[in-house]
Design a protein around this motif. Structure first.
Motif, PDB file in Angstrom:
ATOM      1  N   THR A   1       3.718 -16.914 -29.195  1.00  0.00           N
ATOM      2  CA  THR A   1       4.008 -17.816 -28.088  1.00  0.00           C
ATOM      3  C   THR A   1       5.447 -18.337 -28.178  1.00  0.00           C
ATOM      4  N   ASN A   2       5.864 -19.135 -27.206  1.00  0.00           N
ATOM      5  CA  ASN A   2       7.270 -19.522 -27.106  1.00  0.00           C
ATOM      6  C   ASN A   2       7.757 -20.330 -28.307  1.00  0.00           C
ATOM      7  N   GLU A   3       6.965 -21.289 -28.744  1.00  0.00           N
ATOM      8  CA  GLU A   3       7.439 -22.193 -29.805  1.00  0.00           C
ATOM      9  C   GLU A   3       7.704 -21.453 -31.123  1.00  0.00           C
ATOM     10  N   PRO A   4       6.767 -20.642 -31.649  1.00  0.00           N
ATOM     11  CA  PRO A   4       7.098 -19.903 -32.867  1.00  0.00           C
ATOM     12  C   PRO A   4       8.162 -18.834 -32.648  1.00  0.00           C
ATOM     13  N   ALA A   5       8.239 -18.253 -31.445  1.00  0.00           N
ATOM     14  CA  ALA A   5       9.290 -17.271 -31.178  1.00  0.00           C
ATOM     15  C   ALA A   5      10.663 -17.918 -31.258  1.00  0.00           C
ATOM     16  N   PHE A   6      10.786 -19.109 -30.676  1.00  0.00           N
ATOM     17  CA  PHE A   6      12.060 -19.819 -30.747  1.00  0.00           C
ATOM     18  C   PHE A   6      12.416 -20.146 -32.197  1.00  0.00           C
ATOM     19  N   LEU A   7      11.432 -20.586 -32.966  1.00  0.00           N
ATOM     20  CA  LEU A   7      11.687 -20.896 -34.381  1.00  0.00           C
ATOM     21  C   LEU A   7      12.082 -19.656 -35.160  1.00  0.00           C
ATOM     22  N   LEU A   8      11.409 -18.517 -34.874  1.00  0.00           N
ATOM     23  CA  LEU A   8      11.695 -17.303 -35.639  1.00  0.00           C
ATOM     24  C   LEU A   8      13.132 -16.845 -35.424  1.00  0.00           C
TER      25      LEU A   8
ATOM     26  N   GLN B   1       5.248 -30.324 -37.750  1.00  0.00           N
ATOM     27  CA  GLN B   1       4.424 -31.513 -37.540  1.00  0.00           C
ATOM     28  C   GLN B   1       4.279 -31.890 -36.071  1.00  0.00           C
ATOM     29  N   ASP B   2       5.259 -31.507 -35.257  1.00  0.00           N
ATOM     30  CA  ASP B   2       5.232 -31.912 -33.844  1.00  0.00           C
ATOM     31  C   ASP B   2       5.956 -30.866 -33.009  1.00  0.00           C
ATOM     32  N   TYR B   3       5.184 -30.061 -32.267  1.00  0.00           N
ATOM     33  CA  TYR B   3       5.763 -28.960 -31.501  1.00  0.00           C
ATOM     34  C   TYR B   3       6.613 -29.448 -30.331  1.00  0.00           C
ATOM     35  N   SER B   4       6.432 -30.669 -29.920  1.00  0.00           N
ATOM     36  CA  SER B   4       7.250 -31.180 -28.817  1.00  0.00           C
ATOM     37  C   SER B   4       8.716 -31.223 -29.217  1.00  0.00           C
ATOM     38  N   LEU B   5       8.998 -31.366 -30.511  1.00  0.00           N
ATOM     39  CA  LEU B   5      10.384 -31.341 -30.982  1.00  0.00           C
ATOM     40  C   LEU B   5      11.005 -29.967 -30.753  1.00  0.00           C
ATOM     41  N   ILE B   6      10.200 -28.926 -30.901  1.00  0.00           N
ATOM     42  CA  ILE B   6      10.700 -27.571 -30.627  1.00  0.00           C
ATOM     43  C   ILE B   6      11.045 -27.453 -29.151  1.00  0.00           C
ATOM     44  N   ARG B   7      10.149 -27.964 -28.310  1.00  0.00           N
ATOM     45  CA  ARG B   7      10.399 -27.867 -26.860  1.00  0.00           C
ATOM     46  C   ARG B   7      11.600 -28.709 -26.446  1.00  0.00           C
ATOM     47  N   ASP B   8      11.850 -29.804 -27.140  1.00  0.00           N
ATOM     48  CA  ASP B   8      13.054 -30.581 -26.850  1.00  0.00           C
ATOM     49  C   ASP B   8      14.302 -29.740 -27.108  1.00  0.00           C
ATOM     50  N   SER B   9      14.294 -29.014 -28.218  1.00  0.00           N
ATOM     51  CA  SER B   9      15.453 -28.162 -28.528  1.00  0.00           C
ATOM     52  C   SER B   9      15.567 -27.014 -27.531  1.00  0.00           C
ATOM     53  N   ILE B  10      14.429 -26.412 -27.168  1.00  0.00           N
ATOM     54  CA  ILE B  10      14.449 -25.350 -26.166  1.00  0.00           C
ATOM     55  C   ILE B  10      15.085 -25.859 -24.871  1.00  0.00           C
ATOM     56  N   SER B  11      14.749 -27.076 -24.491  1.00  0.00           N
ATOM     57  CA  SER B  11      15.262 -27.629 -23.229  1.00  0.00           C
ATOM     58  C   SER B  11      16.779 -27.773 -23.239  1.00  0.00           C
ATOM     59  N   ARG B  12      17.353 -27.922 -24.424  1.00  0.00           N
ATOM     60  CA  ARG B  12      18.811 -28.073 -24.514  1.00  0.00           C
ATOM     61  C   ARG B  12      19.527 -26.748 -24.766  1.00  0.00           C
TER      62      ARG B  12
ATOM     63  N   GLU C   1      15.059 -27.430 -18.706  1.00  0.00           N
ATOM     64  CA  GLU C   1      15.424 -28.849 -18.739  1.00  0.00           C
ATOM     65  C   GLU C   1      14.169 -29.710 -18.594  1.00  0.00           C
ATOM     66  N   ASN C   2      14.120 -30.803 -19.380  1.00  0.00           N
ATOM     67  CA  ASN C   2      12.954 -31.713 -19.358  1.00  0.00           C
ATOM     68  C   ASN C   2      11.647 -30.953 -19.586  1.00  0.00           C
ATOM     69  N   PHE C   3      11.694 -30.030 -20.520  1.00  0.00           N
ATOM     70  CA  PHE C   3      10.576 -29.124 -20.766  1.00  0.00           C
ATOM     71  C   PHE C   3       9.283 -29.897 -21.052  1.00  0.00           C
ATOM     72  N   ASN C   4       9.325 -30.791 -22.000  1.00  0.00           N
ATOM     73  CA  ASN C   4       8.110 -31.511 -22.373  1.00  0.00           C
ATOM     74  C   ASN C   4       7.524 -32.296 -21.206  1.00  0.00           C
ATOM     75  N   GLU C   5       8.370 -33.033 -20.516  1.00  0.00           N
ATOM     76  CA  GLU C   5       7.893 -33.855 -19.416  1.00  0.00           C
ATOM     77  C   GLU C   5       7.248 -33.004 -18.329  1.00  0.00           C
ATOM     78  N   ARG C   6       7.878 -31.893 -17.987  1.00  0.00           N
ATOM     79  CA  ARG C   6       7.377 -31.052 -16.909  1.00  0.00           C
ATOM     80  C   ARG C   6       6.097 -30.313 -17.301  1.00  0.00           C
ATOM     81  N   ILE C   7       6.043 -29.778 -18.514  1.00  0.00           N
ATOM     82  CA  ILE C   7       4.878 -28.994 -18.897  1.00  0.00           C
ATOM     83  C   ILE C   7       3.666 -29.878 -19.143  1.00  0.00           C
ATOM     84  N   VAL C   8       3.877 -31.093 -19.611  1.00  0.00           N
ATOM     85  CA  VAL C   8       2.762 -32.012 -19.805  1.00  0.00           C
ATOM     86  C   VAL C   8       2.206 -32.458 -18.459  1.00  0.00           C
ATOM     87  N   LYS C   9       3.090 -32.704 -17.513  1.00  0.00           N
ATOM     88  CA  LYS C   9       2.658 -33.212 -16.219  1.00  0.00           C
ATOM     89  C   LYS C   9       1.981 -32.137 -15.364  1.00  0.00           C
TER      90      LYS C   9
END
Length: 856
Positions: free
Chosen positions: A215-222, A639-650, A656-664
């Protein structure tokens, strides 16, 4: 361009304007040690190569009648069979209501999108249930299993048997020279990996691979870990499936992704489905095709085989019927017709077929008849139209018909449908891309759309049908061996380090580097690398020259058995399983074929307490390898995947505003410039491309073979041994041939043959395939992979994309030394050869004489 749109368009460099694909002009075409097949010229008698392949198992194989309709009651029964059989009745009922739901998890199988709103209660298909059941099976593979079975014993088993053993439950380690795997703690496993990585002479001696399950989060980390480690060696499964699509569309449209959305299927007049078998590979697409047909759209199926999933479908979902009282009669009926016309194109005859349709349209216009050519669009938004027109008009009809395998009547009917359409969608898959001229095949599809102005309007555009569920997302996240400078600069700014600028290795180049000893450590997040790569014998020898191979996996597969000197199996959570970290329950995201990012939250109890998530595995490995003094807080990401999405958003435009948009919303659309008629090419215009018709000259005894899936598999995962849509039951070792080619070779149905592939003086063999008469063009053949991957030459790749040419293998057939027999149903074979196919004579609404009279 509006300021809002200007900021939303993904930016890239001149060679890769959407930041995801670029033409590959300088490639490592082969091993530095030469053709490198001298020691493995005949894989049939090479012990390592034999262990890398499925054993020859023909007992129980039966050739009978193929099902005439896709889906329907058989799909419902198979769904129940796999769901209840693997998960149990209660778990099956519970989880099936969560798959592809906004509050649930994304399907582990294909990348076909789900509706934004009003998702159905049953938002899944038969193959999705197979994938889910496979992941949530109650069977387990633990340390005691590996004590009982040696690696050599396991290699003698089939891929089907290996997969059926169950979920991996704890990390396993194969020491150098060991015959068995043994259990190892997670901490020790990371120490083994980090020690090997840090002892390399160069970071470029490591390669980091992903498949679409990631998925996106581990792919970005890798990719972040690989680049902070110091390499761009990030091969991925996209290198083997749609690299040609991305390269071609970047050159012609400035973006490597398709332009349509699900909504476009509700407004189109015509859908061309090219080199694609949705009934098996992405069955939920059938719902979109059926709905389009209901609203008046026509469908042209362009495929060497008349695939059942494109002929007729029985929709088993009651929610798709406005009048529920009709549902019982519909589910018991013969279904709805899909294709209005089937074009039985020769293997690799797609350029000739599309050029023939274009030639017909140009001739119609010259004669003053309806052609569908949109000159206003062409003049305003495109370049090089006249060159493509001249090329098509100069091509002879005899050459185009011979190369495509089509008749003039079929071309006329296809051309007429194209001329009448006000909104055309072209869908394609690996039947087009896995050819030596795969980039040209896709360029011709774009040419056909551009001629009619079928971009940037409702009901029209490109539909690149990706395979695995997040293969497109992995590339978006930066899993790519040739990143743009813009992406590297954004990564550097976010994490305060200097990423490597030297381009890395793709999948084929990685195999060459392994073979030469230039890649010593191989780390894969999901997938079955060995069974999906070309030239199985060569790949096996290459892999075993590594010092360490490590695979993050849910199930046992052949890549765990053909390994480096040392090997690690790192068991991970499945997508449907609950992922709880210090900050609470986590969710991940995936990107589907249409550039829509969806949230995915696992709900089920994990198969073992020892499993880690993909994110946790990558984060802990990075922490163990790079230490805690660097700029990246790896364990905080775990510990918190939202931190990964924050970095992805930048880092990645469009998020942009990845966490806010995907949660909503639980989903978001990525920007697509070509959809807005903004073409990120050098001239800011879409490009017509002149593509030569390939010369597929063959010796008299030769055929062209394409590899393909059976209905009971997904990628290289084998769920069962039946392919009911082609009439094959209880086995897989078959080769489909045209009866005229059988007669010419004095072959009978059920005869066993050995297949030899021929490439630049190199010979490869695959033994003991049962001959099946089938409706396939002359001089063409088809067989299942991974059994036939051993025949795919490692150096037979698509120009510009370096994608393996799995769909064009020059072969000859020879009597086999094996004497097993398969069961045959003469009536079933006859029914398969004579089943109705929508041809020109039945698809048109006028008689042939009336049509010819109108033409003259």
């Amino acid at each position: 361009m509006s300021k809002e749109l200007e900021t939303s368009v993904i930016q890239g460099d001149e060679q890769s304007r959407d930041g995801h694909y670029r033409p590959k002009e300088s490639l490592r075409q082969q091993s530095a040690s030469g053709k490198a097949r001298s020691e493995i010229a005949d894989a049939s008698f090479d012990a390592l190569a034999v262990g890398a392949q499925n054993p020859i198992e023909l007992e129980g194989t039966k050739i009978g009648k193929a099902y005439q309709e896709a889906a329907g009651i058989p799909a419902v029964l198979n769904t129940a069979k796999y769901g209840i059989g693997e998960m149990g009745a209660f778990a099956a009922a519970r989880t099936l209501l969560k798959i592809n739901q906004a509050s649930g998890f994304d399907c582990q199988s294909c990348a076909w999108p789900s509706p934004d709103v009003k998702r159905k209660i049953f938002e899944f298909c038969e193959n999705g249930v197979k994938a889910l059941s496979d992941e949530l099976t109650t069977k387990r593979v633990d340390r005691y299993f590996f004590r009982e079975h040696s690696i050599e014993q396991l290699a003698a088993r089939s891929d089907y048997w290996l997969n059926k053993q169950g979920r991996l439950t704890e990390p396993m380690f194969r020491r150098a020279g060991a015959t068995h795997y043994e259990a190892i703690s997670w901490d020790d496993a990371f120490q083994v990996l980090s020690k090997e990585l840090n002892s390399l002479e160069s970071p470029n001696q490591a390669a980091f691979y992903t498949s679409g399950k990631t998925t996106n989060e581990p792919a970005f980390l890798l990719q972040l870990f690989a680049r902070q480690f110091g390499t761009n060696n990030l091969p991925d499964c996209s290198n083997m499936c749609h690299e040609s699509s991305g390269v071609s569309m970047v050159e012609s449209l400035g973006i490597g992704k398709g332009t349509v959305t699900l909504e476009d299927f509700e407004h189109c007049d015509l859908i061309l489905v090219l080199g694609n078998n949705p009934g098996t590979n992405h069955p939920r697409m059938l719902t979109s095709l059926e709905e389009a047909k209901r609203k008046g759209a026509k469908i042209i199926a362009v495929n060497p085989l008349p695939e059942t999933g494109l002929m007729r479908v029985v929709n088993p979902n009651p929610q798709d019927y406005p009048n529920l009282l009709k549902f019982p009669f519909k589910i018991l009926g013969d279904g709805a017709a899909l294709a209005d016309l089937h074009l039985p194109v020769r293997i690799n005859g797609d350029v000739a077929a599309i050029k023939a349709i274009l030639k017909f349209l140009f001739e119609e216009e010259r004669a003053g008849r309806q052609s569908g050519i949109d000159h206003k669009f062409v003049e305003k938004y495109t370049e090089h139209y006249e060159a493509v027109r001249e090329d098509a008009e100069l091509a002879s009809w005899d050459m185009l018909l011979e190369s495509s395998g089509l008749t003039m009547e079929e071309v006329r009917e296809a051309g007429r449908l194209c001329a009448e359409s006000k909104g055309t969608i072209c869908c394609w898959a690996t039947g087009l891309t896995q050819q030596p001229n795969g980039v040209d095949n896709v360029a011709m599809v774009v040419n056909l759309l551009l001629v009619g102005g079928h971009l940037g309007r409702p009901g029209a555009g490109t539909c690149c049908v990706r395979g695995h569920s997040n293969v497109q997302g992995d590339r978006t996240m930066g899993v790519w061996e040739r990143p743009t400078q813009a992406f590297l600069d954004a990564l550097a700014k976010e994490f305060s380090f200097t990423p490597p600028s030297k381009w890395g290795l793709d999948t084929v180049e990685t195999l060459h580097a392994m073979h030469d000893g230039d890649v010593r450590v191989f780390f894969a997040v999901s997938g079955n690398f060995l069974s999906n790569t070309p030239d199985t014998a060569y790949a096996a020898h290459a892999i075993t020259r590594c010092r360490l191979t490590a695979h993050v996996s849910t199930k046992l597969n052949r890549s765990h058995l053909i390994t480096g000197e040392q090997a690690l199996i790192l068991p991970c959570l499945g997508r449907a399983e609950r992922d709880i970290q210090i900050s609470g329950i986590q969710f991940v995201t995936t990107e589907d074929s249409m550039g829509i990012v969806n949230a995915s939250t696992g709900k089920e109890i994990p198969a073992s307490v020892h499993l880690l998530s993909d994110v946790a595995i990558v984060a802990r490995l990075a922490d163990a390898t790079l230490g805690t003094d660097g700029p990246v807080r790896w364990l905080a990401f775990e510990q918190d995947y939202s931190l990964i999405r924050d970095s992805i958003s930048r880092v990645i435009p469009g998020f942009e505003n990845f966490n806010e948009r995907i949660v909503k919303e639980r989903h978001l659309y990525l920007p697509n410039a070509a959809r807005e008629l903004i073409f990120k090419t050098e001239s800011a215009k879409a490009q017509f491309t002149v593509c030569p018709v390939p010369d597929d000259s063959l010796d008299p005894d030769q055929l062209i073979l394409m590899t393909m899936r059976s209905h009971d598999q997904y990628n290289s995962t084998i769920y069962g041994l039946n392919d009911r849509y082609r009439g094959v039951y209880g086995g897989r070792r078959v080769i489909f041939l045209n009866p005229s080619d059988m007669e010419r070779r004095h072959l009978q149905a059920g005869d066993l043959v050995d297949i030899h592939s021929h490439f630049e003086g190199e010979l490869r063999k695959a033994e003991a395939f049962a001959v099946v008469p089938y409706t396939i063009p002359p001089k063409c053949a088809a067989a299942y992979y991974p059994e036939t991957n051993v025949l795919v030459p490692i150096r037979s790749v698509a120009a510009k994309s370096n994608q393996p040419a799995y769909k064009r293998i020059v072969i000859s057939l020879h009597p086999s030394r094996h004497t097993e027999r398969v069961d045959l149903s003469a009536s079933g074979i006859h029914a398969n050869l004579t089943r109705p196919v929508p041809a020109w004579s039945t698809a048109q609404r006028r008689t042939r004489n009336e049509y010819l009279k109108e033409l003259t």
